[in-house]
Structure formats: structure tokens, C-alpha cells
Design an enzyme around this catalytic site. Structure first.
Site, PDB file in Angstrom:
ATOM      1  N   MET A 102      -4.904   0.970  -2.073  1.00  0.00           N
ATOM      2  CA  MET A 102      -5.411   2.208  -1.511  1.00  0.00           C
ATOM      3  C   MET A 102      -4.453   2.672  -0.423  1.00  0.00           C
ATOM      4  O   MET A 102      -4.572   2.282   0.729  1.00  0.00           O
ATOM      5  CB  MET A 102      -6.800   1.987  -0.935  1.00  0.00           C
ATOM      6  CG  MET A 102      -7.333   3.172  -0.201  1.00  0.00           C
ATOM      7  SD  MET A 102      -8.986   2.944   0.477  1.00  0.00           S
ATOM      8  CE  MET A 102      -8.648   1.881   1.852  1.00  0.00           C
ATOM      9  N   PRO A 103      -3.481   3.489  -0.742  1.00  0.00           N
ATOM     10  CA  PRO A 103      -2.558   3.998   0.272  1.00  0.00           C
ATOM     11  C   PRO A 103      -3.247   4.989   1.211  1.00  0.00           C
ATOM     12  O   PRO A 103      -4.093   5.771   0.790  1.00  0.00           O
ATOM     13  CB  PRO A 103      -1.481   4.712  -0.530  1.00  0.00           C
ATOM     14  CG  PRO A 103      -1.719   4.388  -1.949  1.00  0.00           C
ATOM     15  CD  PRO A 103      -3.104   3.899  -2.079  1.00  0.00           C
ATOM     16  N   ILE A 104      -2.858   4.902   2.469  1.00  0.00           N
ATOM     17  CA  ILE A 104      -3.275   5.883   3.471  1.00  0.00           C
ATOM     18  C   ILE A 104      -1.994   6.409   4.108  1.00  0.00           C
ATOM     19  O   ILE A 104      -1.208   5.640   4.642  1.00  0.00           O
ATOM     20  CB  ILE A 104      -4.184   5.269   4.540  1.00  0.00           C
ATOM     21  CG1 ILE A 104      -5.442   4.692   3.898  1.00  0.00           C
ATOM     22  CG2 ILE A 104      -4.534   6.312   5.601  1.00  0.00           C
ATOM     23  CD1 ILE A 104      -6.305   3.901   4.852  1.00  0.00           C
ATOM     24  N   THR A 120      -7.054   7.178  -5.414  1.00  0.00           N
ATOM     25  CA  THR A 120      -7.313   6.204  -4.351  1.00  0.00           C
ATOM     26  C   THR A 120      -6.348   6.384  -3.177  1.00  0.00           C
ATOM     27  O   THR A 120      -6.254   5.526  -2.314  1.00  0.00           O
ATOM     28  CB  THR A 120      -7.204   4.757  -4.884  1.00  0.00           C
ATOM     29  OG1 THR A 120      -5.868   4.520  -5.335  1.00  0.00           O
ATOM     30  CG2 THR A 120      -8.197   4.523  -6.010  1.00  0.00           C
ATOM     31  N   PHE A 177      -5.308   8.331   0.171  1.00  0.00           N
ATOM     32  CA  PHE A 177      -5.869   9.143   1.245  1.00  0.00           C
ATOM     33  C   PHE A 177      -4.727   9.691   2.084  1.00  0.00           C
ATOM     34  O   PHE A 177      -3.792   8.962   2.425  1.00  0.00           O
ATOM     35  CB  PHE A 177      -6.795   8.304   2.132  1.00  0.00           C
ATOM     36  CG  PHE A 177      -8.037   7.869   1.421  1.00  0.00           C
ATOM     37  CD1 PHE A 177      -9.197   8.614   1.528  1.00  0.00           C
ATOM     38  CD2 PHE A 177      -8.040   6.730   0.641  1.00  0.00           C
ATOM     39  CE1 PHE A 177     -10.348   8.231   0.859  1.00  0.00           C
ATOM     40  CE2 PHE A 177      -9.183   6.327  -0.026  1.00  0.00           C
ATOM     41  CZ  PHE A 177     -10.340   7.071   0.083  1.00  0.00           C
TER      42      PHE A 177
END
Length: 76
Positions: free
Chosen positions: A1-3, A46, A48
């Protein structure tokens, strides 16, 4: 889940604008998601992305607020 966080100064990027336009933000959201998908195989659903605009006087460079830093740079 990259932010991913994108921070820019709150300056218009097109004549008459005083901030990033909704269209520019949408293009950045899509572009960053696509880049992470293409380079790292990350699912855009996924990913953000946080977009923040900072007032120019709240941004510093070279030990000075950006307006003072820019004023000190010789133009030629």
C-alpha cells in the site's frame, strides 16, 4: 500500500491561478498512480496520494523564507 505525499507552494501554476487547479491535482493523482503501477507493479486502487499546498512564506530554502530567498537571487 504505497502512500505518496506531494507538497508544493501555494502559487498559481497558470496565469490568474493562486493555487493548483483541480484538473492539475487529478492529473498528478493519476500520473503518480500509473508510475507506481508501471515501475513497481503497485495496484492503483491501493495507492494513497496526499496533496498539500503550503503558503509561500511557510516554505524555506537556504535558511530564508522562499520570498526572501528569491529576492536575494540575482536576475540576469
Amino acid at each position: 500500500m504505497p502512500i505518496v505525499t506531494i507538497e508544493v507552494t501555494r502559487e498559481g501554476t497558470v496565469p490568474g491561478a493562486d493555487r493548483t487547479t483541480p484538473e492539475q491535482k487529478a492529473a498528478l493523482f493519476r500520473g503518480v498512480s500509473d508510475l507506481l503501477r508501471d515501475v513497481m507493479g503497485k495496484d492503483p486502487d491501493t495507492t494513497f496520494i496526499i496533496f498539500r499546498e503550503v503558503e509561500l512564506e511557510d516554505w524555506g530554502r537556504g535558511g530564508l523564507p522562499v520570498p526572501a530567498y528569491r529576492a536575494a537571487i540575482p536576475t540576469g
